[in-house]
Design a protein around this motif. Structure first.
Motif, mmCIF file in Angstrom:
data_model
loop_
_atom_site.group_PDB
_atom_site.id
_atom_site.type_symbol
_atom_site.label_atom_id
_atom_site.label_comp_id
_atom_site.label_asym_id
_atom_site.label_seq_id
_atom_site.Cartn_x
_atom_site.Cartn_y
_atom_site.Cartn_z
ATOM 1 N N LEU A 118 64.306 42.984 123.895
ATOM 2 C CA LEU A 118 65.135 43.739 122.942
ATOM 3 C C LEU A 118 65.977 44.777 123.686
ATOM 4 O O LEU A 118 67.164 44.965 123.397
ATOM 5 N N PRO A 140 69.095 38.502 118.926
ATOM 6 C CA PRO A 140 67.836 38.499 118.174
ATOM 7 C C PRO A 140 67.948 37.710 116.862
ATOM 8 O O PRO A 140 69.048 37.572 116.321
ATOM 9 N N PHE A 141 66.831 37.205 116.375
ATOM 10 C CA PHE A 141 66.753 36.420 115.130
ATOM 11 C C PHE A 141 67.414 35.056 115.271
ATOM 12 O O PHE A 141 67.699 34.417 114.267
ATOM 13 N N ILE A 219 57.813 36.990 118.357
ATOM 14 C CA ILE A 219 57.812 37.671 117.056
ATOM 15 C C ILE A 219 58.466 39.040 117.173
ATOM 16 O O ILE A 219 59.085 39.534 116.233
ATOM 17 N N THR A 220 58.388 39.655 118.362
ATOM 18 C CA THR A 220 58.993 40.964 118.556
ATOM 19 C C THR A 220 60.509 40.851 118.708
ATOM 20 O O THR A 220 61.262 41.640 118.148
ATOM 21 N N ALA A 222 62.517 37.747 118.529
ATOM 22 C CA ALA A 222 63.271 36.718 117.807
ATOM 23 C C ALA A 222 63.043 36.777 116.304
ATOM 24 O O ALA A 222 63.796 36.190 115.531
ATOM 25 N N GLY A 223 61.990 37.474 115.872
ATOM 26 C CA GLY A 223 61.705 37.505 114.447
ATOM 27 C C GLY A 223 60.915 36.279 114.013
ATOM 28 O O GLY A 223 60.344 35.567 114.842
ATOM 29 N N ASN A 224 60.895 36.039 112.709
ATOM 30 C CA ASN A 224 59.981 35.050 112.144
ATOM 31 C C ASN A 224 60.642 34.421 110.927
ATOM 32 O O ASN A 224 60.475 34.885 109.809
ATOM 33 N N LEU A 225 61.442 33.377 111.138
ATOM 34 C CA LEU A 225 62.125 32.728 110.022
ATOM 35 C C LEU A 225 61.964 31.216 110.146
ATOM 36 O O LEU A 225 62.275 30.650 111.187
#
Lengths: 286, 262
Positions: A118, A140-141, A219-220, A222-225
């Protein structure tokens, strides 16, 4: 194998083997590692095994995990093999420091890796900030972030394994080829890389397994989708709270993949079972 | 890599410095816990209760009959799963009745669940609201990165209820495992907006700006608390803590952290 064991037994009889307490602790070490795996196998709902292939959430996560981990593996080979060759063959100032830095992700807590990613590639990051300002692209994401996180943790495994392999190569062959007029590229392509194939396969298997299992940095950072960044390990965490049985089943599947990777590496790490060439290659380095 | 006679000794020497640092860090809080005192009370609390329950725990340790409190914080559904899997704890404070009911259904409660606080939802945006987000409908704008708490956590359920009431469809870029993880994506500047509790906006201080959601679209989240069966620190101590949370002093601490009375 049998000859070795007999020798060992002989030594124990003569009172030269390790004390009995050592064997007890060694057995405890095996139990410590094996017991959770046995628990997983026993508790997994085997009757729902078909869900692994049918559940749409699993299929989505599986597709994403396979794509991201294979791209990460490709990047690791593309960048890691040259780095390994340089580290093994090119003496330069600060080589030890470069090696230590490159291996850092192996010992770094994964979530710290995510925070670091990040800091570099986030919207406020050293690289991510200017990138977002100039192009409007944010990392990110995105699935790119998943690949980046996986490569960050997988690359060191490839480098350390292949570097060991390069060091083991017979330099006499290369000197002979060079004497016969082979160029540096020909040497690399026709002599070094073919000799490196077994180590490369082992390093690739390790790196791929690490990429596939990556959780904390993903998870920190890239996120969680679902479909974009929710990989198999993230799905395990999600399902543990929604459908624990499915989480056990998924964990079982990932255990199976890990066993398959070990089977692929058997010549390298389990060689001792078959005749004691366990020290071949760079296994000791990793 | 290469046999190096200095290797092992140098490795140990290199490791000793960070180990000493960690040991020094660890010594502080351990002393504060007080060795030889009563067993600390283990409280499982929803992540939105982080600061409020740390303050309640500190206050409870100082009152007559109080004991030190250790708070385990996570999404309510994670805590419920941990309790059902046998995690030892004395008190469970959840962000909604559903997750507490899961624990009750597993036969893990020593007494009835009692409401102790309420909360509302708010939009959290970057400090000063640089993207000009004024209402729920703005969250559907495709120039915004919106994260939401996952539908499995109470905050995620409430956020979806609020969006449904407003007739707004949001395409989130990430579903975060608990409400504080969603908030942190905004405080880190990675996301433009999320939906969290009003108490979370208060807890974040100046690191986010809150955009109010009108009362007719909002939900009132009621937080229940219960004593767990087989509380390791004793059901009596656990019940005293629950009574303290629901006392006038407990209400005052909760109000300081942005929670309303039930």
């Amino acid at each position: 194998m049998s000859r070795r064991d007999r020798e060992g037994a002989g030594r124990r009889d003569a009172g030269l083997g390790p004390p009995r307490g050592v064997a007890v602790l060694a057995a405890l070490a095996v139990v410590l590692i094996v017991l959770p795996l046995v628990g997983l196998v026993l508790r997994a709902p085997w009757s729902r095994l078909a869900d692994l292939a049918l559940d749409p959430a699993i299929r989505t996560a599986l597709r994403l995990s396979l794509t991201a981990s294979l791209v990460a593996l490709g990047l690791s080979v593309l960048l890691g093999v040259p780095l390994a060759v340089v580290l093994a063959r090119v003496p330069f100032r600060g080589r030890r420091i470069v090696r230590a830095l490159v291996l850092l992700p192996m010992v770094l807590p994964p979530v710290v890796g995510g925070v670091a990613l990040l800091a570099a590639y986030g919207r406020r990051g050293v690289v991510g900030g200017p990138l977002a300002a100039l192009t409007g692209v944010t990392i990110p994401f995105s699935t790119a972030a998943v690949v980046l996180a996986a490569t960050f943790v997988a690359l060191p495994f490839l480098v350390v394994t292949v570097e060991g392999g390069v060091r083991q190569l017979d330099r006499g062959l290369e000197e002979a080829a060079a004497t016969l007029g082979a160029s540096r590229w020909t040497l690399l392509r026709r002599v070094v890389l073919p000799g490196l194939a077994p180590t490369l396969a082992a390093g690739a298997a390790l790196a791929w397994a690490r990429a596939l299992g990556e959780f904390g940095a993903t998870i920190t950072f890239a996120g969680n989708l679902p479909g974009a960044t929710r990989t198999l390990p993230l799905l395990v965490a999600v399902e543990l709270e929604r459908d624990p049985e499915l989480a056990f089943l998924l964990s079982l599947a990932m255990l199976g993949i890990s066993v398959a990777v070990l089977a692929l590496l058997r010549d390298r790490w389990l060689g001792g079972w078959r005749g004691g060439d366990a020290d071949r290659g760079a296994g000791g380095d990793a | 890599m290469r046999p190096d006679p200095r290797g092992p000794r140098r490795t140990l020497a290199a490791l000793s410095a960070p180990m000493a640092f960690l040991a020094a860090c660890a010594a502080g809080p351990a002393d504060a816990g007080g060795s030889g005192g009563p067993d600390p009370l283990v409280v499982f609390a929803a992540s939105s209760l982080t600061e409020a329950f740390e303050a309640l725990g500190a206050a409870f340790a100082t009152i007559d009959g109080g004991v030190p409190v250790v708070v385990n914080l996570a999404g309510s559904q994670t805590l419920a799963a941990q309790l059902i899997e046998g995690a030892p704890a004395d008190v469970f404070a959840a962000a909604d009745a559903t997750q507490l009911a899961r624990v009750a259904d597993a036969g893990l409660l020593a007494g009835p669940a009692e409401p102790f606080a309420t909360n509302r939802m708010a939009i959290a945006v970057e400090p000063g609201n640089p993207r000009g987000i004024t209402d729920l409908a703005d969250l559907a704008r495709d120039d915004l990165l919106v994260v939401l708490p996952a539908a499995e956590v109470p905050a995620g359920r409430y956020a979806r209820a609020v969006l449904a009431a407003a007739g707004v469809t949001v395409v989130p870029v990430s579903l975060e495992p608990d409400v504080r993880a969603a908030l942190s994506k905004v405080t880190l500047g990675e996301a433009d907006a999320t939906i969290v509790y009003t108490s979370d906006v208060a807890a974040a201080g100046g690191r986010v700006t809150g955009v109010a959601i009108p009362a007719d679209l909002n939900v009132i989240a009621t937080y229940p608390i219960a004593v767990l069966a087989g509380a390791p620190a004793g059901v009596d101590a656990a019940a005293r803590f629950v009574a303290f949370v629901r006392s006038a002093e407990g209400r005052r601490i909760l109000a300081d952290h942005g929670f309303d009375a039930p």
